[in-house]
Design an enzyme around this catalytic site. Structure first.
Site, PDB file in Angstrom:
ATOM      1  N   ASP A  36      -0.046  -5.246  -0.517  1.00  0.00           N
ATOM      2  CA  ASP A  36      -0.459  -6.276   0.460  1.00  0.00           C
ATOM      3  C   ASP A  36       0.304  -7.577   0.188  1.00  0.00           C
ATOM      4  OD1 ASP A  36      -3.785  -7.604   1.346  1.00  0.00           O
ATOM      5  OD2 ASP A  36      -1.887  -7.522   2.433  1.00  0.00           O
ATOM      6  N   ASN A  44      -6.954  -5.720   2.424  1.00  0.00           N
ATOM      7  CA  ASN A  44      -8.399  -5.822   2.185  1.00  0.00           C
ATOM      8  C   ASN A  44      -9.040  -6.285   3.484  1.00  0.00           C
ATOM      9  OD1 ASN A  44      -8.537  -8.795   2.323  1.00  0.00           O
ATOM     10  ND2 ASN A  44      -7.318  -8.660   0.441  1.00  0.00           N
ATOM     11  N   ILE A  80       8.148  -0.524  -0.328  1.00  0.00           N
ATOM     12  CA  ILE A  80       7.953  -0.243   1.115  1.00  0.00           C
ATOM     13  C   ILE A  80       8.480  -1.388   1.966  1.00  0.00           C
ATOM     14  CG2 ILE A  80       5.638  -1.256   1.399  1.00  0.00           C
ATOM     15  CD1 ILE A  80       4.905   1.362   2.930  1.00  0.00           C
ATOM     16  N   TYR A  86      -7.824  -0.507  -5.837  1.00  0.00           N
ATOM     17  CA  TYR A  86      -9.075   0.129  -5.387  1.00  0.00           C
ATOM     18  C   TYR A  86      -9.429   1.375  -6.179  1.00  0.00           C
ATOM     19  CZ  TYR A  86      -9.708  -3.081  -1.447  1.00  0.00           C
ATOM     20  OH  TYR A  86      -9.934  -4.200  -0.676  1.00  0.00           O
TER      21      TYR A  86
HETATM   22  N1  APR Z   1       5.802  -0.856  -2.092  1.00  0.00           N
HETATM   23  C1  APR Z   1       5.145   0.316  -2.086  1.00  0.00           C
HETATM   24  N2  APR Z   1       4.008   0.553  -2.764  1.00  0.00           N
HETATM   25  C2  APR Z   1       3.531  -0.452  -3.511  1.00  0.00           C
HETATM   26  C3  APR Z   1       4.162  -1.732  -3.579  1.00  0.00           C
HETATM   27  C4  APR Z   1       5.338  -1.901  -2.819  1.00  0.00           C
HETATM   28  N3  APR Z   1       6.005  -3.057  -2.799  1.00  0.00           N
HETATM   29  N4  APR Z   1       3.429  -2.531  -4.417  1.00  0.00           N
HETATM   30  C5  APR Z   1       2.404  -1.770  -4.870  1.00  0.00           C
HETATM   31  N5  APR Z   1       2.474  -0.530  -4.336  1.00  0.00           N
HETATM   32  C6  APR Z   1       1.607   0.630  -4.548  1.00  0.00           C
HETATM   33  C7  APR Z   1       0.760   0.630  -5.780  1.00  0.00           C
HETATM   34  O1  APR Z   1       1.534   1.054  -6.900  1.00  0.00           O
HETATM   35  C8  APR Z   1      -0.275   1.672  -5.393  1.00  0.00           C
HETATM   36  O2  APR Z   1       0.230   2.984  -5.646  1.00  0.00           O
HETATM   37  O3  APR Z   1       0.667   0.663  -3.476  1.00  0.00           O
HETATM   38  C9  APR Z   1      -0.416   1.491  -3.879  1.00  0.00           C
HETATM   39  C10 APR Z   1      -1.709   0.834  -3.442  1.00  0.00           C
HETATM   40  O4  APR Z   1      -2.074  -0.105  -4.439  1.00  0.00           O
HETATM   41  P1  APR Z   1      -2.626  -1.563  -4.030  1.00  0.00           P
HETATM   42  O5  APR Z   1      -1.540  -2.353  -3.444  1.00  0.00           O
HETATM   43  O6  APR Z   1      -3.310  -2.099  -5.238  1.00  0.00           O
HETATM   44  O7  APR Z   1      -3.674  -1.276  -2.862  1.00  0.00           O
HETATM   45  P2  APR Z   1      -5.137  -0.643  -2.953  1.00  0.00           P
HETATM   46  O8  APR Z   1      -5.332   0.184  -4.153  1.00  0.00           O
HETATM   47  O9  APR Z   1      -5.329  -0.022  -1.607  1.00  0.00           O
HETATM   48  O10 APR Z   1      -6.064  -1.902  -3.099  1.00  0.00           O
HETATM   49  C11 APR Z   1      -6.123  -2.797  -2.016  1.00  0.00           C
HETATM   50  O11 APR Z   1      -5.321  -4.578  -3.334  1.00  0.00           O
HETATM   51  O12 APR Z   1      -3.453  -5.766  -2.838  1.00  0.00           O
HETATM   52  C12 APR Z   1      -4.826  -5.797  -2.766  1.00  0.00           C
HETATM   53  O13 APR Z   1      -5.319  -7.107  -0.828  1.00  0.00           O
HETATM   54  C13 APR Z   1      -5.296  -5.788  -1.346  1.00  0.00           C
HETATM   55  O14 APR Z   1      -7.563  -6.182  -1.945  1.00  0.00           O
HETATM   56  C14 APR Z   1      -6.653  -5.198  -1.516  1.00  0.00           C
HETATM   57  C15 APR Z   1      -6.456  -4.159  -2.592  1.00  0.00           C
END
Ligand code: APR
Length: 333
Positions: A34, A24, A11, A121
């Protein structure tokens, strides 16, 4: 029609007006998307986020994108999956809806979402995809200012789930443009000829189509009499249309038609869910309609959707023609 697109990849590389970050509650970075967004945006993003004083789950905050190709980032905090009994579904829906609302407020027309909460999450990916697509679909129906919504899938499983779910998604597109008005009138002609001729005869159908469902008549109903028309798209095909109008404390369901080949495919229930959502968004508790007394299939279908027959009603529609109807109503819970 607003485009919902499923894309795969990172993204942080997308060039849209705004990308959404699955953050978060501290908003001070983390792993996953993130971490990727903070790494690509640079340290100024961290400094900007420090001033935001955190963010609650389901809520949203906006910052510049700094070194990202997209000028803005909307940070949202998804729910941590705890089994589904802690309003996780509503919180996830709120992330998508409030991100879109914040984009509209900032006049941002193209937006990209990651698959919020489906990584660290632990939100079940298939349920998350359904919630995300339906929440965005319901928002877009009344917000044509949003031109493109991209769902950016980073893993193969999400990509396959989103592609499968989006192909089955029923879209409701508010009728605003002249070509949509003409399309609605064409749908009326197809549907009324196949549906009403056996009941009221070709002559009356022709009269009603040329006087009540012509492009000019629909344009007047929309722009002068407060009706909202929506075209129903299924598999990207125009499959029917809805016309509603608030009348006092009720929602008047003036038209709800599907082309013959799209009946008994679940579109009726989908359409009713959408209509009930519009009533709730207007704070209305009751939906009422009129249906021809000989239209037994529709009467049966409306009863299955929870409507009751209230009273018979004769409507003069001009040139000596009448519609012999029942009033039906549905009390929303
Ligand atoms: N581009 C697009 N999607 C991504 C990218 C990227 N560069 N990196 C990871 N993802 C995807 C993951 O594969 C997943 O499908 O984003 C989706 C959400 O995963 P997470 O990033 O782990 O987010 P989430 O599950 O909402 O958990 C949030 O994770 O990163 C930490 O600080 C954040 O504590 C918070 C938690």
């Amino acid at each position: 029609m607003t485009k919902i697109e499923i894309v795969s990849g990172d993204i942080t590389r997308l060039q849209v007006d705004v990308i959404v970050n699955a953050a978060n509650s501290s908003l001070l970075g983390g792993g996953g998307v993130d971490g990727a967004i903070h790494r690509s945006a640079g340290s100024e993003l961290f400094s900007a986020c420090k001033l935001l004083n955190g963010c609650n789950a389901g809520e949203v905050k906006i910052t510049p994108g700094f070194r990202l190709p997209s000028p803005y980032v909307i940070h949202t905090v998804g729910p941590v999956w705890k089994g589904g009994g802690n309003d996780e579904n509503q919180t996830l829906a709120s992330c998508y809806q409030k991100s879109l609302r914040l984009a509209s407020e900032n006049n941002l027309r193209t937006i990209a979402f990651p698959n919020i909460s489906t990584g660290i999450y632990g939100f079940p990916k298939s349920l998350a995809a359904k919630i995300a697509l339906e929440t965005v679909r319901d928002y877009l129906a009344n917000h044509i200012e949003i031109e493109r919504v991209l769902f950016c899938c980073f893993d193969e499983e999400n990509l396959a789930l989103y592609k499968g779910a989006v192909s089955e998604l029923v879209l409701f597109e508010k009728v605003v443009s002249e070509q949509d008005i003409i399309l609605t009138s064409k749908l009326a002609s197809i549907i009324w000829n196949e549906h009403y001729v056996p009941m009221i005869g070709q002559e009356q159908v022709d009269y009603m189509l040329s006087n009540l469902q012509s492009p000019e008549a629909i344009e007047k109903l929309i722009n002068k009499e407060g009706y909202q028309y929506y075209i129903i798209y299924h598999h990207s095909e125009p499959s029917g249309y809805i016309s509603i109008r608030q009348k006092g404390n009720d929602l008047f369901l003036s038209k709800f038609y599907l082309i013959r080949e799209k009946r008994r495919t679940g579109l009726g229930r989908e359409g009713m869910r959408f209509i009930s959502l519009q009533a709730r968004m207007l704070g209305l508790q009751r939906i009422f309609l009129t249906v021809n007394i000989n239209n037994l299939n529709s009467i049966k279908a409306y009863k299955k959707l929870g409507f009751q027959i209230d009273s018979p009603v004769i409507t003069q529609i001009g040139a000596g023609y009448i519609m012999d109807d029942y009033n039906m109503s549905l009390q929303l819970l």
